[in-house]
Design an enzyme around this catalytic site. Sequence first.
Site, PDB file in Angstrom:
ATOM      1  N   GLY A  11      50.933  31.904  43.873  1.00 28.48           N
ATOM      2  CA  GLY A  11      49.996  32.934  44.332  1.00 28.48           C
ATOM      3  C   GLY A  11      48.650  32.358  44.714  1.00 28.48           C
ATOM      4  N   ASP A  12      47.816  33.215  45.323  1.00 35.81           N
ATOM      5  CA  ASP A  12      46.456  32.828  45.705  1.00 35.81           C
ATOM      6  C   ASP A  12      46.426  31.645  46.661  1.00 35.81           C
ATOM      7  OD1 ASP A  12      45.521  34.774  43.784  1.00 35.81           O
ATOM      8  OD2 ASP A  12      46.073  33.310  42.253  1.00 35.81           O
ATOM      9  N   LYS A  15      46.899  33.750  51.523  1.00 36.91           N
ATOM     10  CA  LYS A  15      47.758  34.549  52.402  1.00 36.91           C
ATOM     11  C   LYS A  15      46.948  35.553  53.215  1.00 36.91           C
ATOM     12  CE  LYS A  15      50.387  35.866  48.890  1.00 36.91           C
ATOM     13  NZ  LYS A  15      49.997  34.962  47.796  1.00 36.91           N
ATOM     14  N   ASN A  37      48.263  44.207  41.466  1.00 37.00           N
ATOM     15  CA  ASN A  37      48.109  42.884  40.826  1.00 37.00           C
ATOM     16  C   ASN A  37      47.716  41.857  41.888  1.00 37.00           C
ATOM     17  OD1 ASN A  37      50.634  43.232  42.027  1.00 37.00           O
ATOM     18  ND2 ASN A  37      51.763  42.057  40.516  1.00 37.00           N
ATOM     19  N   ALA A  38      47.923  42.208  43.165  1.00 40.94           N
ATOM     20  CA  ALA A  38      47.557  41.295  44.252  1.00 40.94           C
ATOM     21  C   ALA A  38      46.074  41.450  44.561  1.00 40.94           C
ATOM     22  CB  ALA A  38      48.370  41.625  45.494  1.00 40.94           C
ATOM     23  N   GLY A  39      45.498  40.418  45.118  1.00 39.06           N
ATOM     24  CA  GLY A  39      44.109  40.494  45.556  1.00 39.06           C
ATOM     25  C   GLY A  39      43.974  39.643  46.796  1.00 39.06           C
ATOM     26  N   HIS A  40      43.880  40.265  47.962  1.00 41.64           N
ATOM     27  CA  HIS A  40      43.763  39.504  49.204  1.00 41.64           C
ATOM     28  C   HIS A  40      42.355  39.643  49.759  1.00 41.64           C
ATOM     29  CE1 HIS A  40      48.376  39.559  50.004  1.00 41.64           C
ATOM     30  NE2 HIS A  40      48.015  38.862  48.956  1.00 41.64           N
ATOM     31  N   GLN A 223      51.834  37.972  45.772  1.00 40.92           N
ATOM     32  CA  GLN A 223      52.311  37.008  44.769  1.00 40.92           C
ATOM     33  C   GLN A 223      53.043  35.847  45.464  1.00 40.92           C
ATOM     34  OE1 GLN A 223      53.171  40.571  43.801  1.00 40.92           O
ATOM     35  NE2 GLN A 223      51.054  40.489  43.213  1.00 40.92           N
ATOM     36  N   ARG A 302      39.842  35.840  35.857  1.00 40.32           N
ATOM     37  CA  ARG A 302      40.222  34.715  34.990  1.00 40.32           C
ATOM     38  C   ARG A 302      40.129  33.387  35.737  1.00 40.32           C
ATOM     39  NH1 ARG A 302      46.119  36.391  32.900  1.00 40.32           N
ATOM     40  NH2 ARG A 302      46.227  37.272  34.978  1.00 40.32           N
TER      41      ARG A 302
HETATM   42  P1  IMP Z   1      51.950  40.969  36.540  1.00 36.18           P
HETATM   43  O1  IMP Z   1      52.335  40.856  37.983  1.00 36.18           O
HETATM   44  O2  IMP Z   1      50.639  41.669  36.329  1.00 36.18           O
HETATM   45  O3  IMP Z   1      53.041  41.518  35.694  1.00 36.18           O
HETATM   46  O4  IMP Z   1      51.695  39.474  35.998  1.00 36.18           O
HETATM   47  C1  IMP Z   1      52.748  38.541  35.841  1.00 36.18           C
HETATM   48  C2  IMP Z   1      52.288  37.134  36.222  1.00 36.18           C
HETATM   49  O5  IMP Z   1      52.064  37.065  37.621  1.00 36.18           O
HETATM   50  C3  IMP Z   1      50.973  36.689  35.568  1.00 36.18           C
HETATM   51  O6  IMP Z   1      51.025  35.307  35.323  1.00 36.18           O
HETATM   52  C4  IMP Z   1      49.935  36.977  36.651  1.00 36.18           C
HETATM   53  O7  IMP Z   1      48.785  36.173  36.519  1.00 36.18           O
HETATM   54  C5  IMP Z   1      50.736  36.609  37.887  1.00 36.18           C
HETATM   55  N1  IMP Z   1      50.276  37.291  39.093  1.00 36.18           N
HETATM   56  C6  IMP Z   1      50.512  38.576  39.458  1.00 36.18           C
HETATM   57  N2  IMP Z   1      49.967  38.840  40.648  1.00 36.18           N
HETATM   58  C7  IMP Z   1      49.386  37.704  41.069  1.00 36.18           C
HETATM   59  C8  IMP Z   1      48.683  37.354  42.264  1.00 36.18           C
HETATM   60  O8  IMP Z   1      48.503  38.144  43.192  1.00 36.18           O
HETATM   61  N3  IMP Z   1      48.223  36.057  42.322  1.00 36.18           N
HETATM   62  C9  IMP Z   1      48.448  35.163  41.340  1.00 36.18           C
HETATM   63  N4  IMP Z   1      49.113  35.445  40.209  1.00 36.18           N
HETATM   64  C10 IMP Z   1      49.578  36.716  40.077  1.00 36.18           C
END
Ligand code: IMP
Length: 429
Positions: A11-12, A15, A37-40, A223, A302
């Site tokens: 991830g990150d 993209k 959970n994504a951040g673009h 992700q 984080r």
């Molecule tokens: P969840 O998607 O919140 O359930 O997290 C599960 C794992 O995926 C954790 O290690 C998160 O830090 C990681 N994760 C989820 N979304 C991203 C993202 O967009 N970028 C990087 N890591 C992610």
Amino acid sequence: MVIILVGCQWGDEGKGKVIDYLAAKADMVIRSQGGNNAGHTVITEDGEFKFQLMPSGILHPECTCIIGNGVVVDPIVILREISQLRERGIDPKNLIVSERAHMVMRYHPLFDQLEEDSRGDDRLGTTWRGIGPAYADKVRRIGFRIGDLQKEAFMRKKLAFVVGNVKNPILTKLYEKEAYDWESMLEEYMGYAKLLDPYIKDTFPVIQEALDRNANILLEGAQATMLDLDFGTYPYVTSSNPTAGGALTGSGIAPTKVDLTIGVYKAYTSRVGYGPFPSELTDEVGDQIRERGHEFGTVTGRPRRIGWFDAAVGRYSARVNGVGCAALMRLDILDEQPMLKVCAGYEFRGTRHDHPIANISHYKHCTPIYEEMPGWETEIGAARCWEDLPQRCRDYVDRVGELIGVPVELVGTGPRRDQFVTRGRKLFD
Ligand code: IMP
């Protein structure tokens, strides 16, 4: 033309910037999995935009932006993003949310947190956005779909059952927390229903019509492959399939319609959360890269774990996704490094491995086999074409391409929209 864009590390990778570049020529951008959970991040002349759920093409008004059936949508978050865009003078009337997409409900982030806490030292390091619990409910067939918001009587009945009979007993008896009042929840969700109504549609005919007229369609991955529920470092993964296959089930596009999969890689590696990371740097080189690259999570803030480029991961991702060409992002973050390492494979108990090992107890203990290359020690942010890049930098890019088995066609040289070097391959033309 249909292009899938996938993250090829943890991830990150950058993209958002590649998507923004392609979205300028796309007729349709589709998010197909994940949630907030994504951040673009997209940087334009109008400043910085951070999106969690919004497809990155939203800044191009003529581009139809779809939140596909495979996404889990927190209505509070998408409504916030809509109003933030409006405050900046952008009306996202080009947004469509699939009726079939599931919702992250008010209780999902709480369950995410409670489940993480109960794991103690074995916690996964999730983003606490309720993603895992929302997908789990979808699979258990007790999830709420966005389209349910348009059926009040159905919502009433289902909330009574799911909240009253399933969630509240677990909350009160197992976790000793307060029960939810499902009736006030109904009122709350009917409020969201009114605001979201103009955006909710069955996306099947919309997408099929675009395919029929050969529109340029971009599937925007969130992700990454190493966080894939099946192909990542399970259980240290997200709860969806951020691989090319997931992009198809998450949108309803058939595999035969795909023209190209672009793999996005960062010139080094980062990871948020726990789990194996063989090329991780725990020394001052890692700290320098983290600082220069501002490697702190866009969603959670984080600090990200940093490591050298891992070509074994890169090769694996290229194969799992059928990557046809690669984008290598954030190369400028390595500008100051006098010496660079690339992990070409691993050694575990006397055997060489060219791909990540499925058994994560073994993967955790494998030793990276490094190749060393001299750094270019020059600022590359002003480069506008391949020839502008220093020779050592081009050598690094080419070696990465060789090791992952895919040509690198796009190179990111800085955060701005114009800090991008392409090598002539036609995309969406
Ligand atoms: P969840 O998607 O919140 O359930 O997290 C599960 C794992 O995926 C954790 O290690 C998160 O830090 C990681 N994760 C989820 N979304 C991203 C993202 O967009 N970028 C990087 N890591 C992610």
